[in-house]
Design a protein around this motif. Structure first.
Motif, PDB file in Angstrom:
ATOM      1  N   ASP A  88       1.618  -1.074   7.841  1.00 65.07           N
ATOM      2  CA  ASP A  88       0.623  -0.857   8.902  1.00 65.07           C
ATOM      3  C   ASP A  88       0.000   0.531   8.777  1.00 65.07           C
ATOM      4  O   ASP A  88      -1.215   0.688   8.831  1.00 65.07           O
ATOM      5  N   GLY A  89       0.858   1.530   8.599  1.00 59.20           N
ATOM      6  CA  GLY A  89       0.395   2.923   8.502  1.00 59.20           C
ATOM      7  C   GLY A  89      -0.457   3.163   7.268  1.00 59.20           C
ATOM      8  O   GLY A  89      -1.459   3.883   7.315  1.00 59.20           O
ATOM      9  N   LEU A  90      -0.067   2.568   6.150  1.00 59.01           N
ATOM     10  CA  LEU A  90      -0.830   2.740   4.902  1.00 59.01           C
ATOM     11  C   LEU A  90      -2.198   2.080   5.035  1.00 59.01           C
ATOM     12  O   LEU A  90      -3.212   2.615   4.583  1.00 59.01           O
ATOM     13  N   LYS A  91      -2.197   0.912   5.681  1.00 57.78           N
ATOM     14  CA  LYS A  91      -3.454   0.177   5.862  1.00 57.78           C
ATOM     15  C   LYS A  91      -4.436   0.983   6.724  1.00 57.78           C
ATOM     16  O   LYS A  91      -5.610   1.095   6.390  1.00 57.78           O
ATOM     17  N   GLU A  92      -3.916   1.557   7.800  1.00 57.20           N
ATOM     18  CA  GLU A  92      -4.744   2.391   8.692  1.00 57.20           C
ATOM     19  C   GLU A  92      -5.395   3.539   7.934  1.00 57.20           C
ATOM     20  O   GLU A  92      -6.499   3.966   8.258  1.00 57.20           O
ATOM     21  N   ARG A  93      -4.681   4.056   6.946  1.00 58.56           N
ATOM     22  CA  ARG A  93      -5.158   5.224   6.202  1.00 58.56           C
ATOM     23  C   ARG A  93      -5.867   4.847   4.903  1.00 58.56           C
ATOM     24  O   ARG A  93      -6.272   5.721   4.137  1.00 58.56           O
ATOM     25  N   GLY A  94      -5.977   3.559   4.615  1.00 55.98           N
ATOM     26  CA  GLY A  94      -6.648   3.105   3.392  1.00 55.98           C
ATOM     27  C   GLY A  94      -5.935   3.537   2.124  1.00 55.98           C
ATOM     28  O   GLY A  94      -6.558   3.915   1.142  1.00 55.98           O
ATOM     29  N   VAL A  95      -4.592   3.489   2.165  1.00 56.49           N
ATOM     30  CA  VAL A  95      -3.797   4.007   1.054  1.00 56.49           C
ATOM     31  C   VAL A  95      -3.001   2.884   0.382  1.00 56.49           C
ATOM     32  O   VAL A  95      -2.450   2.015   1.048  1.00 56.49           O
ATOM     33  N   VAL A  96      -2.952   2.921  -0.965  1.00 57.83           N
ATOM     34  CA  VAL A  96      -2.107   1.965  -1.683  1.00 57.83           C
ATOM     35  C   VAL A  96      -0.896   2.685  -2.265  1.00 57.83           C
ATOM     36  O   VAL A  96      -0.956   3.868  -2.571  1.00 57.83           O
ATOM     37  N   ALA A  97       0.191   1.914  -2.422  1.00 54.65           N
ATOM     38  CA  ALA A  97       1.436   2.478  -2.943  1.00 54.65           C
ATOM     39  C   ALA A  97       2.050   1.469  -3.918  1.00 54.65           C
ATOM     40  O   ALA A  97       1.485   0.394  -4.151  1.00 54.65           O
ATOM     41  N   THR A  98       3.189   1.841  -4.478  1.00 53.66           N
ATOM     42  CA  THR A  98       3.907   0.929  -5.369  1.00 53.66           C
ATOM     43  C   THR A  98       5.288   0.666  -4.770  1.00 53.66           C
ATOM     44  O   THR A  98       5.972   1.612  -4.365  1.00 53.66           O
ATOM     45  N   PHE A  99       5.661  -0.609  -4.708  1.00 51.97           N
ATOM     46  CA  PHE A  99       6.947  -0.997  -4.133  1.00 51.97           C
ATOM     47  C   PHE A  99       7.823  -1.597  -5.227  1.00 51.97           C
ATOM     48  O   PHE A  99       7.445  -2.608  -5.845  1.00 51.97           O
ATOM     49  N   PHE A 100       8.981  -0.980  -5.463  1.00 52.11           N
ATOM     50  CA  PHE A 100       9.955  -1.546  -6.403  1.00 52.11           C
ATOM     51  C   PHE A 100      11.017  -2.260  -5.579  1.00 52.11           C
ATOM     52  O   PHE A 100      11.846  -1.618  -4.915  1.00 52.11           O
ATOM     53  N   VAL A 231       1.070  11.419   3.607  1.00 51.03           N
ATOM     54  CA  VAL A 231      -0.271  10.885   3.321  1.00 51.03           C
ATOM     55  C   VAL A 231      -1.332  11.708   4.050  1.00 51.03           C
ATOM     56  O   VAL A 231      -2.311  12.161   3.447  1.00 51.03           O
ATOM     57  N   ASP A 232      -1.114  11.953   5.340  1.00 56.73           N
ATOM     58  CA  ASP A 232      -2.112  12.700   6.125  1.00 56.73           C
ATOM     59  C   ASP A 232      -2.307  14.104   5.556  1.00 56.73           C
ATOM     60  O   ASP A 232      -3.429  14.564   5.393  1.00 56.73           O
ATOM     61  N   GLU A 233      -1.221  14.751   5.249  1.00 60.35           N
ATOM     62  CA  GLU A 233      -1.289  16.125   4.742  1.00 60.35           C
ATOM     63  C   GLU A 233      -1.993  16.173   3.379  1.00 60.35           C
ATOM     64  O   GLU A 233      -2.896  16.971   3.157  1.00 60.35           O
ATOM     65  N   LEU A 234      -1.584  15.287   2.462  1.00 57.37           N
ATOM     66  CA  LEU A 234      -2.159  15.343   1.111  1.00 57.37           C
ATOM     67  C   LEU A 234      -3.591  14.821   1.063  1.00 57.37           C
ATOM     68  O   LEU A 234      -4.394  15.295   0.257  1.00 57.37           O
ATOM     69  N   VAL A 242      -2.882   6.475  -5.310  1.00 58.81           N
ATOM     70  CA  VAL A 242      -3.123   5.344  -6.225  1.00 58.81           C
ATOM     71  C   VAL A 242      -1.780   4.684  -6.548  1.00 58.81           C
ATOM     72  O   VAL A 242      -0.717   5.222  -6.217  1.00 58.81           O
ATOM     73  N   THR A 243      -1.842   3.547  -7.242  1.00 58.96           N
ATOM     74  CA  THR A 243      -0.592   2.920  -7.690  1.00 58.96           C
ATOM     75  C   THR A 243      -0.140   3.627  -8.959  1.00 58.96           C
ATOM     76  O   THR A 243      -0.918   4.328  -9.617  1.00 58.96           O
ATOM     77  N   VAL A 244       1.116   3.413  -9.345  1.00 60.71           N
ATOM     78  CA  VAL A 244       1.636   4.094 -10.552  1.00 60.71           C
ATOM     79  C   VAL A 244       0.847   3.696 -11.804  1.00 60.71           C
ATOM     80  O   VAL A 244       0.719   4.474 -12.740  1.00 60.71           O
ATOM     81  N   GLU A 245       0.314   2.501 -11.778  1.00 62.40           N
ATOM     82  CA  GLU A 245      -0.480   2.027 -12.912  1.00 62.40           C
ATOM     83  C   GLU A 245      -1.634   2.996 -13.209  1.00 62.40           C
ATOM     84  O   GLU A 245      -1.924   3.306 -14.360  1.00 62.40           O
ATOM     85  N   GLU A 246      -2.267   3.476 -12.167  1.00 68.92           N
ATOM     86  CA  GLU A 246      -3.410   4.390 -12.329  1.00 68.92           C
ATOM     87  C   GLU A 246      -2.956   5.780 -12.777  1.00 68.92           C
ATOM     88  O   GLU A 246      -3.721   6.504 -13.409  1.00 68.92           O
ATOM     89  N   ILE A 247      -1.748   6.155 -12.436  1.00 71.93           N
ATOM     90  CA  ILE A 247      -1.223   7.448 -12.889  1.00 71.93           C
ATOM     91  C   ILE A 247      -0.875   7.343 -14.384  1.00 71.93           C
ATOM     92  O   ILE A 247      -1.177   8.213 -15.184  1.00 71.93           O
ATOM     93  N   LEU A 248      -0.259   6.218 -14.758  1.00 72.35           N
ATOM     94  CA  LEU A 248       0.234   6.070 -16.124  1.00 72.35           C
ATOM     95  C   LEU A 248      -0.865   5.752 -17.136  1.00 72.35           C
ATOM     96  O   LEU A 248      -0.776   6.148 -18.290  1.00 72.35           O
ATOM     97  N   PHE A 249      -1.892   5.029 -16.707  1.00 76.44           N
ATOM     98  CA  PHE A 249      -2.858   4.523 -17.698  1.00 76.44           C
ATOM     99  C   PHE A 249      -4.289   4.968 -17.537  1.00 76.44           C
ATOM    100  O   PHE A 249      -5.135   4.563 -18.308  1.00 76.44           O
ATOM    101  N   ASP A 250      -4.630   5.799 -16.566  1.00 74.69           N
ATOM    102  CA  ASP A 250      -6.038   6.209 -16.419  1.00 74.69           C
ATOM    103  C   ASP A 250      -6.308   7.514 -17.163  1.00 74.69           C
ATOM    104  O   ASP A 250      -5.461   8.370 -17.228  1.00 74.69           O
TER     105      ASP A 250
END
Ligand SMILES: [Zn+2]
Length: 250
Positions: A88-100, A231-234, A242-250
Motif C-alpha cells: 500500500d505504502g509503495l503504491k502511494e509513493r509510486g515505488v517498485v521493489a524486489t521481493f525474494f 523511500v520518502d527521505e531518498l 527501481v527493481t534489482v534488474e535495472e540496477i544489474l543490467f542498465d
C-alpha cells in the motif's frame, strides 16, 4: 465644351474605378497570397515546433536514464499483513521493489504474490523453506529452488530468474544449471534485529549510495515503517527506486 469636360471627367472616373478595381483585385490577390504564405509559415513553424518538441522529449528521455537509482529488496515474505501494508505504502509513493519470497509463504498467500506482480514489483526466489546451502545439501537446495520457481511462476505466469540465497551462500554452478541469477546486497541495516524503525532508517540513510541494493524483510511492522520513511527521505534526495534488474543490467 461642357460635354467634353463631362466625358473627360467620366473617363477619369471610369479609369479610377477600373484602376481601383484592378488595385482592389490585385490587393485582394496579394492578401490571399499573404494569407497562404502565413498559413505556410505557420505550418512550417508548427513543424519546427513538432521537431523541437520531439527533440525536447528525446533529451528528457536521455536525461531520465541518468537518474540516481536505488533498489529496495524484501526477503522472507510474503507476510499476510505486513507485506500488504508495505505494498500500500509503495503504491502511494509510486515505488517498485524486489521481493525474494519463499515457496512455503508463496503457497500460503498467492494473492499477495499476484498483487506484487500486478503492481510492477519484481519477484525472486528465496528457496522453499529458507534453506541455507551447505556442502551436504546441494541437491536438496537445488530442488527447493526449482519447486519455489514453479509455485511463483504458476501465479504470475512469468519466468523467475533472480534468486537471493538465504544467508548469501551460493554455488556458481546453479547459475548455468538452473538459468538463475543470484542477487546479493550492498546495504544491510539488520532490520530483523530491532523493532526500532528509526534505527533502521538511520543505518540506511547514513551509508546509502547510488546503485545500492538494500536488504530488508517484509516480515516486521518496524521494517514497513522504516522502508516507507527511507523511500520518502531518498526520494527527497532525488533517488529513483527501481527493481534489482535495472540496477544489474542498465
Ligand atoms: Zn531470508
Amino acid at each position: 465644351m461642357q460635354i467634353t469636360m463631362k466625358k473627360i471627367l467620366a473617363a477619369i472616373l471610369i479609369f479610377d474605378i477600373s484602376a481601383g478595381l484592378l488595385l482592389f483585385v490585385a490587393y485582394g490577390n496579394k492578401l490571399l497570397e499573404k494569407g497562404r504564405q502565413e498559413e505556410r509559415s505557420q505550418e512550417q513553424s508548427r513543424a519546427v515546433w513538432a521537431v523541437k518538441e520531439a527533440g525536447d522529449a528525446d533529451s528528457v528521455i536521455a536525461e531520465s536514464t541518468d537518474y540516481k537509482k536505488i533498489a529496495l529488496t524484501f526477503d522472507d515474505g510474503p507476510h499476510p499483513y505486513y507485506t500488504e501494508q508495505l505494498l500500500d505504502g509503495l503504491k502511494e509513493r509510486g515505488v517498485v521493489a524486489t521481493f525474494f519470497v519463499t515457496g512455503e509463504h508463496t503457497v500460503l498467500h498467492p494473492d499477495v504474490i499476484k498483487r506484487m506482480h500486478e503492481e510492477g514489483h519484481l519477484i525472486g526466489n528465496h528457496t522453499y523453506s529458507h534453506m541455507q546451502l551447505t556442502n551436504g545439501n546441494k541437491e536438496e537446495f537445488k530442488e527447493e529452488l526449482i519447486a519455489t520457481s514453479e509455485v511463483i511462476e504458476e501465479i504470475i505466469n512469468e519466468e523467475v530468474i533472480y534468486v537471493r540465497p538465504p544467508y548469501g551462500t551460493w554455488d556458481k554452478s546453479f547459475e548455468g544449471e538452473l538459468n538463475m541469477i543470484p542477487v546479493l546486497w550492498s546495504v544491510d541495516p539488520l532490520d530483523w534485529c530491532t523493532d526500532n524503525a528509526a534505527t533502521v532508517v538511520e543505518k540506511v540513510i547514513g551509508q546509502v549510495e547510488e546503485n545500492d541494493i538494500i536488504l530488508m524483510h517484509d516480515y516486521y511492522a518496524s521494517t514497513v515503517t522504516a522502508a516507507l520513511e527511507i523511500v520518502d527521505e531518498l526520494q527527497g534526495q532525488g533517488y529513483t527506486f527501481v527493481t534489482v534488474e535495472e540496477i544489474l543490467f542498465d
